[in-house]
Design a protein around this motif. Structure first.
Motif, PDB file in Angstrom:
ATOM      1  N   GLU A   4      42.981 -47.154 -13.640  1.00  0.00           N
ATOM      2  CA  GLU A   4      42.082 -47.182 -14.802  1.00  0.00           C
ATOM      3  C   GLU A   4      42.720 -46.602 -16.062  1.00  0.00           C
ATOM      4  O   GLU A   4      42.499 -47.098 -17.146  1.00  0.00           O
ATOM      5  CB  GLU A   4      40.816 -46.382 -14.493  1.00  0.00           C
ATOM      6  N   SER A   5      43.478 -45.538 -15.876  1.00  0.00           N
ATOM      7  CA  SER A   5      43.853 -44.772 -17.061  1.00  0.00           C
ATOM      8  C   SER A   5      44.687 -45.587 -18.038  1.00  0.00           C
ATOM      9  O   SER A   5      44.639 -45.361 -19.220  1.00  0.00           O
ATOM     10  CB  SER A   5      44.585 -43.506 -16.655  1.00  0.00           C
ATOM     11  N   ARG A   8      42.180 -51.087 -19.734  1.00  0.00           N
ATOM     12  CA  ARG A   8      41.066 -51.140 -20.658  1.00  0.00           C
ATOM     13  C   ARG A   8      39.865 -50.475 -19.984  1.00  0.00           C
ATOM     14  O   ARG A   8      39.336 -50.947 -18.986  1.00  0.00           O
ATOM     15  CB  ARG A   8      40.801 -52.618 -20.877  1.00  0.00           C
ATOM     16  N   GLN A   9      39.437 -49.373 -20.574  1.00  0.00           N
ATOM     17  CA  GLN A   9      38.289 -48.671 -20.011  1.00  0.00           C
ATOM     18  C   GLN A   9      37.002 -49.291 -20.513  1.00  0.00           C
ATOM     19  O   GLN A   9      36.955 -49.826 -21.611  1.00  0.00           O
ATOM     20  CB  GLN A   9      38.339 -47.217 -20.476  1.00  0.00           C
ATOM     21  N   ASN A  10      35.958 -49.167 -19.734  1.00  0.00           N
ATOM     22  CA  ASN A  10      34.718 -49.742 -20.233  1.00  0.00           C
ATOM     23  C   ASN A  10      34.149 -48.871 -21.347  1.00  0.00           C
ATOM     24  O   ASN A  10      34.335 -47.660 -21.389  1.00  0.00           O
ATOM     25  CB  ASN A  10      33.730 -50.011 -19.093  1.00  0.00           C
ATOM     26  N   LEU A  11      33.460 -49.530 -22.244  1.00  0.00           N
ATOM     27  CA  LEU A  11      32.987 -48.861 -23.467  1.00  0.00           C
ATOM     28  C   LEU A  11      32.083 -47.664 -23.174  1.00  0.00           C
ATOM     29  O   LEU A  11      32.141 -46.656 -23.869  1.00  0.00           O
ATOM     30  CB  LEU A  11      32.229 -49.855 -24.348  1.00  0.00           C
ATOM     31  N   LEU A  13      32.140 -45.603 -20.675  1.00  0.00           N
ATOM     32  CA  LEU A  13      32.934 -44.449 -20.276  1.00  0.00           C
ATOM     33  C   LEU A  13      33.649 -43.843 -21.486  1.00  0.00           C
ATOM     34  O   LEU A  13      33.745 -42.618 -21.629  1.00  0.00           O
ATOM     35  CB  LEU A  13      33.945 -44.876 -19.211  1.00  0.00           C
ATOM     36  N   LEU A  14      34.132 -44.701 -22.351  1.00  0.00           N
ATOM     37  CA  LEU A  14      34.796 -44.211 -23.558  1.00  0.00           C
ATOM     38  C   LEU A  14      33.840 -43.379 -24.410  1.00  0.00           C
ATOM     39  O   LEU A  14      34.245 -42.416 -25.060  1.00  0.00           O
ATOM     40  CB  LEU A  14      35.336 -45.385 -24.379  1.00  0.00           C
TER      41      LEU A  14
ATOM     42  N   TYR B  19      26.289 -44.344 -23.199  1.00  0.00           N
ATOM     43  CA  TYR B  19      26.770 -43.970 -21.873  1.00  0.00           C
ATOM     44  C   TYR B  19      25.625 -43.905 -20.880  1.00  0.00           C
ATOM     45  O   TYR B  19      25.688 -44.444 -19.772  1.00  0.00           O
ATOM     46  CB  TYR B  19      27.495 -42.628 -21.945  1.00  0.00           C
ATOM     47  N   LEU B  22      24.332 -47.311 -19.914  1.00  0.00           N
ATOM     48  CA  LEU B  22      25.182 -48.020 -18.964  1.00  0.00           C
ATOM     49  C   LEU B  22      24.997 -47.470 -17.554  1.00  0.00           C
ATOM     50  O   LEU B  22      24.866 -48.216 -16.580  1.00  0.00           O
ATOM     51  CB  LEU B  22      26.656 -47.883 -19.374  1.00  0.00           C
ATOM     52  N   GLU B 114      29.257 -53.946 -15.779  1.00  0.00           N
ATOM     53  CA  GLU B 114      29.935 -53.389 -16.951  1.00  0.00           C
ATOM     54  C   GLU B 114      30.255 -54.485 -17.964  1.00  0.00           C
ATOM     55  O   GLU B 114      30.050 -54.320 -19.163  1.00  0.00           O
ATOM     56  CB  GLU B 114      31.233 -52.693 -16.537  1.00  0.00           C
ATOM     57  N   GLU B 118      28.664 -54.867 -21.713  1.00  0.00           N
ATOM     58  CA  GLU B 118      29.555 -54.922 -22.868  1.00  0.00           C
ATOM     59  C   GLU B 118      29.317 -56.198 -23.676  1.00  0.00           C
ATOM     60  O   GLU B 118      29.362 -56.170 -24.912  1.00  0.00           O
ATOM     61  CB  GLU B 118      31.008 -54.840 -22.390  1.00  0.00           C
ATOM     62  N   TRP B 121      26.258 -55.604 -25.807  1.00  0.00           N
ATOM     63  CA  TRP B 121      26.556 -54.738 -26.951  1.00  0.00           C
ATOM     64  C   TRP B 121      27.308 -55.528 -28.020  1.00  0.00           C
ATOM     65  O   TRP B 121      27.038 -55.399 -29.211  1.00  0.00           O
ATOM     66  CB  TRP B 121      27.373 -53.520 -26.507  1.00  0.00           C
ATOM     67  N   ARG B 134      35.780 -49.720 -30.035  1.00  0.00           N
ATOM     68  CA  ARG B 134      36.681 -49.435 -28.913  1.00  0.00           C
ATOM     69  C   ARG B 134      37.942 -48.715 -29.375  1.00  0.00           C
ATOM     70  O   ARG B 134      38.362 -47.706 -28.796  1.00  0.00           O
ATOM     71  CB  ARG B 134      37.045 -50.734 -28.197  1.00  0.00           C
ATOM     72  N   LEU B 137      37.141 -45.115 -30.358  1.00  0.00           N
ATOM     73  CA  LEU B 137      36.829 -44.282 -29.195  1.00  0.00           C
ATOM     74  C   LEU B 137      38.088 -43.970 -28.404  1.00  0.00           C
ATOM     75  O   LEU B 137      38.243 -42.874 -27.863  1.00  0.00           O
ATOM     76  CB  LEU B 137      35.796 -44.975 -28.306  1.00  0.00           C
ATOM     77  N   GLU B 138      38.999 -44.948 -28.352  1.00  0.00           N
ATOM     78  CA  GLU B 138      40.243 -44.693 -27.628  1.00  0.00           C
ATOM     79  C   GLU B 138      41.063 -43.610 -28.334  1.00  0.00           C
ATOM     80  O   GLU B 138      41.667 -42.760 -27.686  1.00  0.00           O
ATOM     81  CB  GLU B 138      41.049 -45.991 -27.470  1.00  0.00           C
ATOM     82  N   ARG B 141      39.455 -40.305 -27.712  1.00  0.00           N
ATOM     83  CA  ARG B 141      39.688 -39.829 -26.359  1.00  0.00           C
ATOM     84  C   ARG B 141      40.933 -38.955 -26.286  1.00  0.00           C
ATOM     85  O   ARG B 141      41.032 -38.052 -25.457  1.00  0.00           O
ATOM     86  CB  ARG B 141      39.843 -41.022 -25.419  1.00  0.00           C
ATOM     87  N   ARG B 148      43.919 -36.992 -20.345  1.00  0.00           N
ATOM     88  CA  ARG B 148      44.793 -37.929 -21.039  1.00  0.00           C
ATOM     89  C   ARG B 148      44.288 -38.161 -22.415  1.00  0.00           C
ATOM     90  O   ARG B 148      43.196 -38.482 -22.654  1.00  0.00           O
ATOM     91  CB  ARG B 148      44.877 -39.300 -20.328  1.00  0.00           C
TER      92      ARG B 148
END
Lengths: 148, 148
Positions: A4-5, A8-11, A13-14, B19, B22, B114, B118, B121, B134, B137-138, B141, B148
């Motif tokens: 996963e890391s 592409r993570q699901n939104l 979770l982000l 979150y 979901l 998921e 998405e 959304w 996205r 948010l990345e 993160r 990470r």
DNA sequence: CTAGTTTCGTCAGATGATCTGACTTTCGTC
DNA sequence: GACGAAAGTCAGATCATCTGACGAAACTAG
């Protein structure tokens, strides 16, 4: 997550990471300030108390827990002098949960920490991206928050 | 919230609504598919099991719970045949938690839901705003996810 | 104005999730 | 080979949450 890391993570979770970071930071800074007996669940209830006080039933609904759970948490907040319960003048069945002095001190710290964290995020993301993030999240809330 | 709902909400809280939506949706759809014995906490652990299996200690660390809690949850997942524990060939102290067949069926449903969420959304926000969300948010993160 | 229904909050009991602390076995290092 | 670190488990406690049942007050319809 090994896989996963990098992917592409699901939104959803982000969205979770920033929220968790803020919550942890709040709790940590409150502990530093001497309020080390507050739990997450108590905070989630307390955060929804309005200026004039709020009914238990409303707190429960907004925090998405049962009235019983809300009552249990308010009991603890009351024991620790963060809130008080007063009769609702408009309805003898109901009582209003209000912030007590000690609770207001906590609210002040919480507001300060929230502002600090948001400033850090803005510094990392840039002002424009942060403003867009907020705008998008507010629109997303329209379809993901059952209470508005 | 009486006051909060109209005012500027803090960014962390705004992140929380999607979150939660979901997570609730996932649980509901799994229940419809017959997997009605999965709890949120179990799901949070299970979601972090890698393709070749993952050690309990790693699961605990990533889910931000103690080894004991992770062990308790894995016990239940194992009893319900969602996962299995196998010895770690590289370390006799350790065991790998792997997805069993039943667990893989759940993963498949989760991925589908998921993607559905998405898509909803994206339909509400528009493709460009979703892509920006996205990306932002990345980046966020990077400073809010301790792993990470 | 009384009878039925709803709402507000609490009591009681059960379960789930989480922690701290102590312990066993195995690993790695020196 | 001895010793500290790491993987996992056991035991006990507490917190958070639910369902179900209840009493009191309020609302609604005759």
């Amino acid at each position: 997550m090994v896989a996963e890391s990098k992917e592409r993570q699901n939104l959803g979770l982000l969205c979770f990471y920033p929220y968790r970071a803020l919550e942890a930071r709040l709790l940590a800074e409150l502990a530093v300030a001497g309020f080390d007996d507050i739990t997450l669940a108590q905070g989630r209830i307390a955060a929804r108390i309005g200026p004039a006080g709020t009914r238990l039933t409303d707190l429960a609904e907004q925090a998405l827990v049962t009235k019983q759970t809300a009552g249990y948490l308010v009991d603890q907040l009351e024991k620790a002098s963060y809130v008080r319960r007063v009769p609702d003048p408009t309805d003898a069945r109901a009582r209003l949960v209000q912030m007590a002095e000690r609770g207001q001190a906590v609210v002040a710290i919480a507001r300060r920490v929230e502002a600090e964290v948001e400033a850090e995020w803005t510094a990392h993301l840039g002002g424009e991206a942060t403003a867009q993030l907020r705008a998008t999240l507010e629109r997303l809330r329209e379809i993901t928050d059952p209470h508005r």
